[in-house]
Scaffold this motif. Structure first.
Motif, short mmCIF file in Angstrom:
data_model
loop_
_atom_site.label_atom_id
_atom_site.label_comp_id
_atom_site.label_asym_id
_atom_site.label_seq_id
_atom_site.Cartn_x
_atom_site.Cartn_y
_atom_site.Cartn_z
N PHE A 65 7.57 -1.96 -7.58
CA PHE A 65 6.57 -2.99 -7.29
C PHE A 65 5.33 -2.80 -8.14
CE2 PHE A 65 5.59 0.25 -4.03
CZ PHE A 65 4.21 0.34 -4.10
N VAL A 66 4.58 -3.89 -8.28
CA VAL A 66 3.31 -3.89 -8.98
C VAL A 66 2.26 -4.43 -8.01
CG1 VAL A 66 1.97 -4.83 -10.91
CG2 VAL A 66 4.38 -4.21 -11.24
N VAL A 67 1.18 -3.67 -7.84
CA VAL A 67 0.10 -4.09 -6.95
C VAL A 67 -0.76 -5.12 -7.66
CG1 VAL A 67 -1.94 -3.34 -5.66
CG2 VAL A 67 0.08 -1.85 -5.79
N ILE A 68 -0.98 -6.25 -7.00
CA ILE A 68 -1.79 -7.33 -7.54
C ILE A 68 -3.23 -7.19 -7.06
CG2 ILE A 68 -2.06 -9.85 -7.64
CD1 ILE A 68 0.57 -8.60 -8.94
N SER A 69 -3.40 -6.83 -5.78
CA SER A 69 -4.74 -6.66 -5.22
C SER A 69 -4.66 -5.70 -4.05
CB SER A 69 -5.33 -8.01 -4.78
OG SER A 69 -4.50 -8.62 -3.80
N THR A 101 -1.00 4.00 4.38
CA THR A 101 -2.36 3.81 4.88
C THR A 101 -2.98 2.75 3.97
OG1 THR A 101 -2.49 6.11 5.61
CG2 THR A 101 -4.59 4.92 5.34
N VAL A 102 -3.14 1.56 4.52
CA VAL A 102 -3.64 0.43 3.74
C VAL A 102 -5.15 0.36 3.92
CG1 VAL A 102 -3.46 -2.06 3.34
CG2 VAL A 102 -1.43 -0.76 4.06
N HIS A 103 -5.88 0.54 2.81
CA HIS A 103 -7.33 0.57 2.83
C HIS A 103 -7.92 -0.84 2.71
CE1 HIS A 103 -6.68 4.82 2.32
NE2 HIS A 103 -6.01 4.58 1.20
N GLU A 104 -7.38 -1.64 1.80
CA GLU A 104 -7.77 -3.04 1.60
C GLU A 104 -6.49 -3.84 1.58
OE1 GLU A 104 -10.53 -3.93 -1.78
OE2 GLU A 104 -10.03 -1.87 -2.29
N THR A 105 -6.52 -5.07 2.09
CA THR A 105 -5.32 -5.90 2.10
C THR A 105 -4.62 -5.81 0.76
OG1 THR A 105 -6.23 -7.41 3.76
CG2 THR A 105 -4.46 -8.26 2.37
N LEU A 106 -3.36 -5.38 0.81
CA LEU A 106 -2.58 -5.10 -0.39
C LEU A 106 -1.55 -6.21 -0.61
CD1 LEU A 106 -1.41 -1.89 -1.81
CD2 LEU A 106 0.41 -3.48 -1.24
N ARG A 107 -1.52 -6.75 -1.83
CA ARG A 107 -0.52 -7.74 -2.22
C ARG A 107 0.24 -7.18 -3.41
NH1 ARG A 107 -0.45 -14.24 -2.51
NH2 ARG A 107 -1.28 -13.89 -0.43
N LYS A 108 1.57 -7.26 -3.34
CA LYS A 108 2.39 -6.72 -4.42
C LYS A 108 3.51 -7.69 -4.76
CE LYS A 108 5.60 -4.17 -1.46
NZ LYS A 108 6.24 -2.90 -1.17
N ALA A 109 3.98 -7.59 -5.99
CA ALA A 109 5.20 -8.28 -6.44
C ALA A 109 6.25 -7.19 -6.50
CB ALA A 109 5.00 -8.91 -7.80
N TYR A 110 7.45 -7.49 -5.99
CA TYR A 110 8.46 -6.44 -5.90
C TYR A 110 9.83 -6.90 -6.39
CZ TYR A 110 10.09 -8.92 -1.72
OH TYR A 110 10.58 -9.87 -0.86
N ALA A 111 10.63 -5.89 -6.74
CA ALA A 111 12.04 -6.06 -7.06
C ALA A 111 12.78 -4.98 -6.28
CB ALA A 111 12.28 -5.90 -8.55
N ILE A 112 13.69 -5.41 -5.42
CA ILE A 112 14.45 -4.49 -4.57
C ILE A 112 15.93 -4.59 -4.91
CG2 ILE A 112 15.18 -4.00 -2.19
CD1 ILE A 112 12.45 -4.92 -1.25
N ASN A 113 16.58 -3.42 -4.98
CA ASN A 113 18.03 -3.35 -5.13
C ASN A 113 18.61 -2.79 -3.83
OD1 ASN A 113 18.16 -4.18 -7.91
ND2 ASN A 113 17.27 -2.21 -8.40
N LEU A 114 19.51 -3.52 -3.23
CA LEU A 114 20.12 -3.11 -1.96
C LEU A 114 21.53 -2.61 -2.16
CD1 LEU A 114 18.89 -6.15 0.12
CD2 LEU A 114 17.93 -3.86 0.11
#
Length: 114
Positions: A65-69, A101-114
């Motif tokens: 994943f990449v954190v956007i904010s 532990t989320v300090h500030e609202t975190l938004r991420k784009a992700y790629a998951i392999n199941l």
């Protein structure tokens, strides 16, 4: 979606994805998300995910994943503690037991392999 596309992640509208009560360690974190692509066999998923401040536990899938904010500290049981913020890319391995532990609202784009 079956075709190539673009999505402006900061403005993407997300839908509620309630946490299981046993995942919440402290605070009142709320999760929202949106799957933007899934392979026909369901083994690959791409999307956007967001969580508000608080502390939660999870068992991870194979994810990049990449954190956007926002920002968080992710403790991997028996492994490293990851500190993530805007622009950071992270990899979590299938089966990792984590505490977020989320300090500030975190938004991420992700790629998951199941």
């Amino acid at each position: 979606m079956t075709h190539s596309f673009v999505l402006h992640i900061p403005d993407a509208e997300l839908e509620p994805e309630p946490l299981a009560p046993e995942q919440i360690v402290s605070g009142t974190p709320e999760v929202t998300g949106k799957v933007v692509w899934e392979s026909e066999d369901g083994h690959q998923v791409r999307g956007v995910w967001q969580i508000t401040p608080g502390v939660v536990t999870d068992t991870e899938a194979d994810e990049l994943f990449v954190v956007i904010s926002g920002s968080a500290t992710i403790e991997v049981e028996g492994g490293p503690t990851l500190t993530v913020g805007p622009g950071d890319m992270a990899v979590l391995r299938e089966g990792d037991r984590t505490t977020w532990t989320v300090h500030e609202t975190l938004r991420k784009a992700y790629a998951i392999n199941l």
